[in-house]
Motif scaffolding. Structure first.
Motif, short mmCIF file in Angstrom:
data_model
loop_
_atom_site.label_atom_id
_atom_site.label_comp_id
_atom_site.label_asym_id
_atom_site.label_seq_id
_atom_site.Cartn_x
_atom_site.Cartn_y
_atom_site.Cartn_z
N SER A 181 0.82 -1.21 0.00
CA SER A 181 0.00 0.00 0.00
C SER A 181 0.86 1.26 0.00
O SER A 181 0.55 2.24 -0.68
N ALA A 182 1.96 1.23 0.75
CA ALA A 182 2.84 2.40 0.81
C ALA A 182 3.45 2.69 -0.55
O ALA A 182 3.52 3.85 -0.99
N VAL A 183 3.90 1.65 -1.26
CA VAL A 183 4.51 1.84 -2.58
C VAL A 183 3.47 2.33 -3.58
O VAL A 183 3.72 3.28 -4.34
N ILE A 184 2.30 1.71 -3.58
CA ILE A 184 1.25 2.11 -4.53
C ILE A 184 0.81 3.55 -4.27
O ILE A 184 0.71 4.37 -5.19
N GLY A 185 0.54 3.86 -3.01
CA GLY A 185 0.08 5.20 -2.66
C GLY A 185 1.13 6.26 -2.97
O GLY A 185 0.81 7.33 -3.52
N GLY A 186 2.39 5.98 -2.63
CA GLY A 186 3.45 6.94 -2.89
C GLY A 186 3.66 7.18 -4.38
O GLY A 186 3.83 8.32 -4.83
N ALA A 187 3.64 6.09 -5.17
CA ALA A 187 3.82 6.23 -6.62
C ALA A 187 2.67 7.01 -7.24
O ALA A 187 2.89 7.87 -8.11
N PHE A 188 1.46 6.72 -6.80
CA PHE A 188 0.31 7.44 -7.36
C PHE A 188 0.34 8.91 -6.96
O PHE A 188 0.04 9.79 -7.78
N GLU A 189 0.70 9.20 -5.71
CA GLU A 189 0.78 10.59 -5.25
C GLU A 189 1.84 11.35 -6.04
O GLU A 189 1.63 12.50 -6.43
N TYR A 190 2.97 10.70 -6.31
CA TYR A 190 4.04 11.33 -7.08
C TYR A 190 3.57 11.63 -8.50
O TYR A 190 3.77 12.74 -9.01
N PHE A 191 2.93 10.65 -9.15
CA PHE A 191 2.48 10.85 -10.53
C PHE A 191 1.43 11.95 -10.61
O PHE A 191 1.46 12.78 -11.52
N THR A 192 0.49 11.98 -9.66
CA THR A 192 -0.55 13.00 -9.67
C THR A 192 0.05 14.39 -9.52
O THR A 192 -0.33 15.33 -10.23
N SER A 193 0.99 14.54 -8.59
CA SER A 193 1.65 15.83 -8.40
C SER A 193 2.40 16.25 -9.65
O SER A 193 2.33 17.42 -10.07
N TRP A 194 3.08 15.30 -10.27
CA TRP A 194 3.83 15.57 -11.50
C TRP A 194 2.90 16.01 -12.62
O TRP A 194 3.16 17.00 -13.30
N PHE A 195 1.81 15.31 -12.81
CA PHE A 195 0.88 15.65 -13.89
C PHE A 195 0.24 17.02 -13.67
O PHE A 195 0.16 17.84 -14.58
N MET A 196 -0.24 17.28 -12.45
CA MET A 196 -0.91 18.55 -12.18
C MET A 196 0.03 19.74 -12.37
O MET A 196 -0.35 20.77 -12.92
N GLN A 197 1.28 19.57 -11.94
CA GLN A 197 2.22 20.68 -12.08
C GLN A 197 2.60 20.90 -13.53
O GLN A 197 2.65 22.04 -14.00
#
Length: 424
Positions: free
Chosen positions: A281-297
């Motif tokens: 869960s930590a890996v999935i959540g962290g990867a998704f949070e990183y991708f979302t931040s990257w895309f939005m920015q």
């Protein structure tokens, strides 16, 4: 029925019979698998219009391939002459990704047309799955480089076309749906009475991974995530802050998508120990949070969180603390909340569930599209662009800068951080 093992001879006969039956079942499964690529449906001749469509796909792929090749040559020349110096590294990376996606689309469309001409309808149907992924990647790259524009309608039209073609090309899909339509009502009624509606009948996972269950998981997790975010901010920083992530409604879509990802990847881990669930869960959540931040920015210059300086921060987009929180949420979700979630979903009467879900999904889609458009127009206004189009005028009037700042209180827009228009 339990087998009586008091007679050894009969027991051996029973075992031999079971082995024979299992062997025949395995042989049928192997035969079915071997026929997946060359199934009997390939013997059904495709109509003339599908052959014509295949020829058009090949022609379109050839024309698009020439255009893509010309674009690549022009970009390389532009780069070698210093033309791309005005672009930041982020912009160049997205441009390269977009070119790769376009090349792959040309190749896959060419392959798709050839398979139609050769009457390989099953393989053509499988090819559409690859096209779904590539078209989605094209949508994301287009939004980051050009914002919300009319090109996206072309991608949307192709996605709808691929869904229709996949349904037509693979007759087993329509046959399955016809069978399901006859059996679904009876099965739903029986499962609702037994309290097993929505459970994975195969036993491999906990919940059935269908659109109905996953959509409502997205909705409920979006609401729960917003509540958690609001309480966390109130306790840690003091004071209330609106943490909503969509234009309308109490939704935080990052938690909705996170809940869907957790359910999909952890569904078969529901009986695993807590440590395994936590780290996955930590890996999935962290990867998704990183991708979302990257895309939005990179798409809108938007920054909704920044973990710079925190423990195990990765570019400020995620960090060890919040990855651990994702891990904890995954454990609580898988072990405690998922059964409650299933019971909550099943509060919708079984004979209403598909109609209600379709209507709510349509409303959620409108909310998501309007949110992206509102963010895009907000970005354009902060970039100094003129408000000229009807869409820009609509959002400038009803969702102006003040409204957007108040609605997305945790978000700031920095146009220079986006990758389009030469910004780094």
């Amino acid at each position: 029925m339990a087998h009586d093992v008091s007679h050894p001879k009969e027991d051996l006969q029973w075992v031999a019979q079971r082995l024979q039956e299992d062997g025949e079942s395995l042989r049928r499964d192997v035969d079915a698998f071997s026929q997946t690529l060359h199934s009997p449906v390939d013997k059904q001749k495709l109509p003339l219009w599908m052959k014509v469509f295949g020829i058009l796909c090949i022609i379109a792929a050839a024309v698009s391939g020439a255009a893509v090749a010309e674009s690549i040559v022009a970009t390389v020349h532009y780069y070698t002459t210093g033309g791309l110096d005005a672009y930041g590294l982020s912009s160049i990376v997205v441009i390269i990704i977009q070119m790769v996606v376009r090349v792959l689309l040309v190749v896959i469309f060419l392959l798709f047309g050839i398979r139609l001409l050769r009457n390989r309808r099953r393989l053509a149907a499988i090819t559409t799955n690859i096209l779904f992924v590539l078209l989605l990647a094209g949508v994301l790259c287009t939004i980051m480089l050009s914002g919300m524009n009319w090109i996206l309608l072309g991608y949307l039209g192709l996605l709808v076309l691929m869904v229709a073609l996949q349904t037509y090309l693979d007759p087993s899909l329509s046959q399955e749906r016809r069978l399901h339509r006859h059996l679904r009502d009876q099965e739903n009624r029986q499962a609702a009475e037994a309290g097993t509606l929505g459970l994975d009948a195969s036993g491999k996972g906990y919940i059935t991974l269908n659109f109905y269950n996953l959509f409502w998981i997205f909705v409920v997790c979006s609401i729960l995530g917003l509540i958690i975010e609001t309480i966390f901010h109130f306790i840690v920083f003091g004071g209330y802050q609106d943490r909503a992530g969509l234009l309308f409604g109490p939704f935080s879509p990052i938690y909705g998508c996170g809940g869907v990802l957790m359910t999909v990847f952890l569904n078969r881990f529901h009986k695993s120990n807590l440590i395994v669930i936590f780290f996955v869960s930590a890996v999935i959540g962290g990867a998704f949070e990183y991708f979302t931040s990257w895309f939005m920015q990179y798409a809108f210059g938007a920054v909704a969180w920044d973990y710079t300086g925190m423990w195990l921060s990765i570019g400020g987009r995620t960090c060890g603390l919040f990855m651990a929180m994702w891990g904890l949420l995954g454990v609580v979700w898988t072990k405690l909340l998922l059964p409650v979630m299933l019971r909550l979903i099943n509060l919708i009467p079984w004979n209403w569930r598909y109609g209600v879900t379709a209507a709510c999904a349509a409303l959620m889609l409108v909310d998501c599209v309007m949110t992206l458009q509102a963010l895009d127009c907000w970005y354009e206004r902060l970039s100094g662009d003129q408000v000229t189009t009807p869409i820009q005028q609509f959002y400038a009037k009803d969702f102006d800068d003040g409204y957007m700042e108040n609605r997305f209180q945790s978000m700031t827009i920095h146009p220079d951080d986006a990758v389009r228009q030469g910004r780094s």
